[in-house]
Enzyme design. Structure first.
Site, mmCIF file in Angstrom:
data_model
loop_
_atom_site.group_PDB
_atom_site.id
_atom_site.type_symbol
_atom_site.label_atom_id
_atom_site.label_comp_id
_atom_site.label_asym_id
_atom_site.label_seq_id
_atom_site.Cartn_x
_atom_site.Cartn_y
_atom_site.Cartn_z
ATOM 1 N N TRP A 1 0.650 -1.407 -0.105
ATOM 2 C CA TRP A 1 -0.034 0.025 -0.163
ATOM 3 C C TRP A 1 0.813 1.518 0.202
ATOM 4 O O TRP A 1 0.760 2.129 -0.659
ATOM 5 C CB TRP A 1 -0.989 -0.076 1.164
ATOM 6 C CG TRP A 1 -1.919 1.041 1.170
ATOM 7 C CD1 TRP A 1 -2.391 1.665 2.365
ATOM 8 C CD2 TRP A 1 -2.680 1.638 0.287
ATOM 9 N NE1 TRP A 1 -3.447 2.524 2.269
ATOM 10 C CE2 TRP A 1 -3.634 2.405 0.707
ATOM 11 C CE3 TRP A 1 -2.825 1.534 -0.923
ATOM 12 C CZ2 TRP A 1 -4.379 3.229 -0.044
ATOM 13 C CZ3 TRP A 1 -3.711 1.958 -1.910
ATOM 14 C CH2 TRP A 1 -4.634 2.941 -1.399
ATOM 15 N N LYS B 1 -13.618 -3.058 9.639
ATOM 16 C CA LYS B 1 -13.793 -3.692 8.452
ATOM 17 C C LYS B 1 -12.873 -4.798 8.169
ATOM 18 O O LYS B 1 -13.457 -5.821 7.644
ATOM 19 C CB LYS B 1 -13.894 -2.830 7.241
ATOM 20 C CG LYS B 1 -12.760 -2.165 6.825
ATOM 21 C CD LYS B 1 -11.622 -2.849 5.927
ATOM 22 C CE LYS B 1 -10.444 -2.081 5.610
ATOM 23 N NZ LYS B 1 -9.582 -2.883 4.526
ATOM 24 N N THR C 1 -13.380 -5.336 1.255
ATOM 25 C CA THR C 1 -12.579 -6.146 1.876
ATOM 26 C C THR C 1 -13.146 -7.650 2.304
ATOM 27 O O THR C 1 -12.644 -8.483 2.501
ATOM 28 C CB THR C 1 -12.304 -5.589 3.081
ATOM 29 O OG1 THR C 1 -11.820 -4.257 2.755
ATOM 30 C CG2 THR C 1 -11.236 -6.405 3.837
ATOM 31 N N ARG D 1 -6.385 -9.578 2.217
ATOM 32 C CA ARG D 1 -5.599 -10.442 2.991
ATOM 33 C C ARG D 1 -6.366 -10.782 4.126
ATOM 34 O O ARG D 1 -6.232 -11.812 4.639
ATOM 35 C CB ARG D 1 -4.416 -9.218 3.420
ATOM 36 C CG ARG D 1 -3.571 -8.760 2.642
ATOM 37 C CD ARG D 1 -2.462 -7.756 3.285
ATOM 38 N NE ARG D 1 -2.159 -6.651 2.421
ATOM 39 C CZ ARG D 1 -1.329 -5.829 2.913
ATOM 40 N NH1 ARG D 1 -1.073 -5.648 4.152
ATOM 41 N NH2 ARG D 1 -1.038 -4.772 1.801
ATOM 42 N N ASN D 2 -7.320 -10.078 4.826
ATOM 43 C CA ASN D 2 -8.150 -10.407 6.026
ATOM 44 C C ASN D 2 -9.316 -11.248 5.495
ATOM 45 O O ASN D 2 -9.356 -12.439 6.302
ATOM 46 C CB ASN D 2 -8.690 -9.190 6.521
ATOM 47 C CG ASN D 2 -7.686 -8.164 7.538
ATOM 48 O OD1 ASN D 2 -7.339 -8.445 8.307
ATOM 49 N ND2 ASN D 2 -7.308 -7.107 6.442
ATOM 50 N N GLU E 1 -3.987 -6.910 9.036
ATOM 51 C CA GLU E 1 -4.230 -6.090 10.153
ATOM 52 C C GLU E 1 -5.514 -6.428 11.160
ATOM 53 O O GLU E 1 -5.361 -6.248 12.292
ATOM 54 C CB GLU E 1 -4.589 -4.744 9.813
ATOM 55 C CG GLU E 1 -3.434 -3.832 9.367
ATOM 56 C CD GLU E 1 -2.792 -3.240 10.476
ATOM 57 O OE1 GLU E 1 -3.000 -3.457 11.843
ATOM 58 O OE2 GLU E 1 -1.820 -2.340 10.349
#
Length: 342
Positions: free
Chosen positions: A19, A198, A255, A262-263, A288
């Protein structure tokens, strides 16, 4: 951050993951002078020589006006703006290192979607705590924006928030381009809570997908997840309207559904039967939401906010609860009237 006509701003981008690199490339393509900083000296030297971030954003060449290095003082020298893009668990430490090189009045922008676990502080709150003796406007940049798509130049829209709307407008101008549209806001806490939470809901969505549940289940998680995010955010003083915007609903949908998330990927691995340690070992970038589940759980308890999806996600990640039991418990809760605040 005002510059003379035709004169480029110098932006220090702190954090050379996917990012941070994508935003550095975006700004450099706009003609800004960009210094991209990362802590690994060998890797940053390799990036400077190869003119791309092979590990995290392969195939996207650096413009000539983008330099990569590991010298914080050099990166921040004469910077008109600082963009922080380091993981939340290391954010305070890095900010402490760069603070001596900051000048009064320059915007410091967080593009990090997380909350510090040890303190339950957002990133702008961390910076405020660590900025004694300085007068700095703190901003947050957030919205539905996968790094790869931004680097590819796909149309993307995000929001920048600052308590000073004039500073927000200045940062808005700095980042906006023909394919990167930026909206301005003064709701800093709303944007930060949205961006952090989120990721937790995306883990839950990934778990659902990994279990083989369908689109009905995903839609329910997104909708009720938004209700939880709104409850927490408004309890902390956010404007409820923020959660219907790009940094709220927009980022949540992306997301929870996107294959580049990634999440959601962590959730998929958990839903397919892998342990958290196994799932994280297979990841090359930070998700994260794993740490944010801890910090947001603390915030929910401190503010007495009911957040059942967050609670069950925490139980799966940290209490060895089975994914199917977590979903079943969500659906066995007492029936109630649908309100986005209940």
């Amino acid at each position: 951050m005002e510059k003379g006509a035709g004169k480029a701003a110098k932006v220090a981008v702190i954090g050379a993951g996917s990012w941070g690199t994508a935003l550095a490339v975006l700004l450099a393509r706009k003609g800004q002078q960009v210094a991209l900083w990362g802590r690994d000296a060998a890797r940053m030297a390799e990036m400077q020589e190869s003119r791309e971030n092979v590990r995290y954003l392969h195939g996207h060449r650096f413009p000539e006006n983008l330099s990569a290095g590991s010298d914080l003082e050099l990166a921040l020298k004469e910077a008109d703006c600082v963009l922080m893009v380091v993981p939340s668990h290391g954010y305070r430490q890095v900010y402490r290192r760069l603070k001596p090189y900051l000048k009064d009045g320059i915007p410091v922008i967080s593009a990090v979607k997380g909350i510090e676990t040890s303190s339950t502080r957002t990133m702008t709150q961390v910076m405020a705590e660590e900025s004694e003796g300085l007068t700095l406007p703190f901003c947050v940049l957030s919205g539905p924006s996968f790094a790869e798509e931004v680097a590819l130049g796909h149309p993307t829209a995000v929001t920048v928030a600052c308590s000073d709307i004039q500073v927000a407008a200045s940062v808005q101008q700095l980042f906006s381009s023909t394919m990167f549209r930026v909206y301005s806001s003064t709701d800093v806490i709303g944007l930060e809570i949205s961006g952090a939470m989120k990721n937790v809901i995306a883990i839950a969505s990934g778990i659902s997908d990994g279990l083989g549940y369908g689109l009905n289940t995903r839609a329910a998680l997104i909708t009720r997840g938004l209700a939880e995010i709104t409850r927490l955010g408004t309890a902390l003083g956010a404007d409820a309207r923020t959660f219907a915007g790009l940094g709220g609903l927009g980022d949540l949908v992306l997301t929870c559904t996107g294959n580049l998330s990634r999440n959601r990927t962590v959730g998929l691995k958990l839903g397919s039967g892998k342990s958290l340690d196994q799932a994280l070992a297979e990841m090359t970038m930070v998700a994260e939401g794993v740490k944010t589940t801890l910090s947001c759980s603390q915030l929910a308890r401190q503010n007495e906010v009911e957040m059942p999806i967050l609670e069950q996600t925490h139980a799966v990640l940290y209490e060895n609860k089975s994914c199917r039991d977590a979903v079943a418990e969500l659906f066995e809760r007492d029936l109630k009237e649908e309100l986005m605040t209940s």
